[in-house]
Design a protein around this motif. Sequence first.
Motif, PDB file in Angstrom:
ATOM      1  N   LEU A  11       0.837  -1.169   0.009  1.00  0.00           N
ATOM      2  CA  LEU A  11      -0.036  -0.029  -0.057  1.00  0.00           C
ATOM      3  C   LEU A  11       0.948   1.185  -0.047  1.00  0.00           C
ATOM      4  O   LEU A  11       0.531   2.329  -0.970  1.00  0.00           O
ATOM      5  CB  LEU A  11      -0.814  -0.130   1.138  1.00  0.00           C
ATOM      6  N   ALA A  12       2.122   1.349   0.625  1.00  0.00           N
ATOM      7  CA  ALA A  12       2.842   2.495   0.731  1.00  0.00           C
ATOM      8  C   ALA A  12       3.277   2.701  -0.588  1.00  0.00           C
ATOM      9  O   ALA A  12       3.436   3.741  -1.123  1.00  0.00           O
ATOM     10  CB  ALA A  12       4.042   1.991   1.937  1.00  0.00           C
ATOM     11  N   ALA A  13       3.819   1.641  -1.411  1.00  0.00           N
ATOM     12  CA  ALA A  13       4.445   1.932  -2.685  1.00  0.00           C
ATOM     13  C   ALA A  13       3.444   2.370  -3.501  1.00  0.00           C
ATOM     14  O   ALA A  13       3.844   3.359  -4.221  1.00  0.00           O
ATOM     15  CB  ALA A  13       4.952   0.405  -2.987  1.00  0.00           C
ATOM     16  N   ILE A  14       1.998   1.916  -3.618  1.00  0.00           N
ATOM     17  CA  ILE A  14       1.127   2.243  -4.285  1.00  0.00           C
ATOM     18  C   ILE A  14       0.865   3.939  -3.958  1.00  0.00           C
ATOM     19  O   ILE A  14       0.758   4.572  -5.033  1.00  0.00           O
ATOM     20  CB  ILE A  14       0.067   1.506  -4.471  1.00  0.00           C
ATOM     21  N   LEU A  15       0.651   4.091  -2.854  1.00  0.00           N
ATOM     22  CA  LEU A  15       0.461   5.411  -2.758  1.00  0.00           C
ATOM     23  C   LEU A  15       1.521   6.630  -2.949  1.00  0.00           C
ATOM     24  O   LEU A  15       1.403   7.396  -3.397  1.00  0.00           O
ATOM     25  CB  LEU A  15       0.214   5.573  -0.964  1.00  0.00           C
ATOM     26  N   ALA A  16       2.968   6.003  -2.648  1.00  0.00           N
ATOM     27  CA  ALA A  16       3.905   6.729  -3.221  1.00  0.00           C
ATOM     28  C   ALA A  16       3.841   6.969  -4.785  1.00  0.00           C
ATOM     29  O   ALA A  16       4.219   8.230  -5.121  1.00  0.00           O
ATOM     30  CB  ALA A  16       5.405   6.079  -2.852  1.00  0.00           C
TER      31      ALA A  16
END
Lengths: 171, 205
Positions: free
Chosen positions: B48-53
């Motif tokens: 999720l962190a990667a996609i949000l980034a």
Amino acid sequence: MNARTRQRERRATGISILVALQALACAFFLADLVGDFAQDGIGPHLVIEAMAAVALVVAVVLGALQVRSLIAAARRDEAAVAAAQGALADLIGLRFAEWQLTAAEADVALFALKGCDIAEIAALRGSAAGTVRAQLARVYAKAGVDSQSGLIALFLEELVALPDEGSLAAR
Amino acid sequence: MTETTTPARRRWDPIVRITHWSIALAVLANAVFTEEGSGPHIWVGYGLAAILALRLLWGLVGPAEARFSAFWPSPRKAMAHLREIRAGTVSHHASHNPLGALMVYAIWGCLLTIIATGITMAGPPPWNGEAEEGEHRSVAVATQGYAEAEEGEEGEEGEEGPLGEIHETAANLLYLLILLHLAGVIFETRRSGKQVLVAMAPLGR
């Protein structure tokens, strides 16, 4: 939406998915990197891993930029087609009024401009081929041409601007 | 005329749609399916962190309507939008409408808080060997709390200290925001047509 636009959109979606996967891989690489660093400190293994992570970050950014330029190209294409459509529709309306075509003749002439032959126009309008042939003949006479290609050329001739000699020579 | 019709039938670009639905799936997965603090929970969190980034990067380099500059949070515009709703007029927005924009930033803020506290608590994602180590850590922390309150699984998460508290509070706030978001989408769909749904639909054209 035409096939070209669809194809471009599919490509943009494909690259987007790829970019999203790269971003995922990137996050895990970076997190792992931090974990390894906390555990073992800097070593040659870690340096190589760090370079891979940096390469992935760059790939994500470049991928995003490529998606952006694909989207921009698709929109320019759409806008150009829309502008040309509008201009051509205006021009056709003007000429038809100038030639004083009747409503039926204008209809037939529009199909002729789209490239339909007599049989197709007859089927589309639900009238006899003979009627269409007669209407087309009157359209050609009013427009001062003697064939369908002549009619189409009348419009293309005005729309396609030949580059003037100076710019031709420059190329 | 062209100004209202052209953006109105536009869909969000693939990056916006992919990130939107991946984040929705990740939130659903971690809210419902994975066990709090478990390996899969942490893995999904990192994803999720990667996609949000990626979405935030897209806010800098994406097409005009996906950029932050197209939907800066603005209470003034939000008030104007409210007045418009009350007056019953509908105007089209190339990007998020002003209320939607506030929602976007609220949800991003929640997600960032959840991610930051989550990563601080969990450390790097658990690879095979480390998975057990990670569990040991949380169990060790949890046992301190067992003496005071035996609340079963729920209690375990609560014992991570203030970070765990923040993580959980932000998550609950996120669920509330998601409900509001869905309500907003339903309201806006009834007000200005199903274009709102079509624009974010994951498939089809």
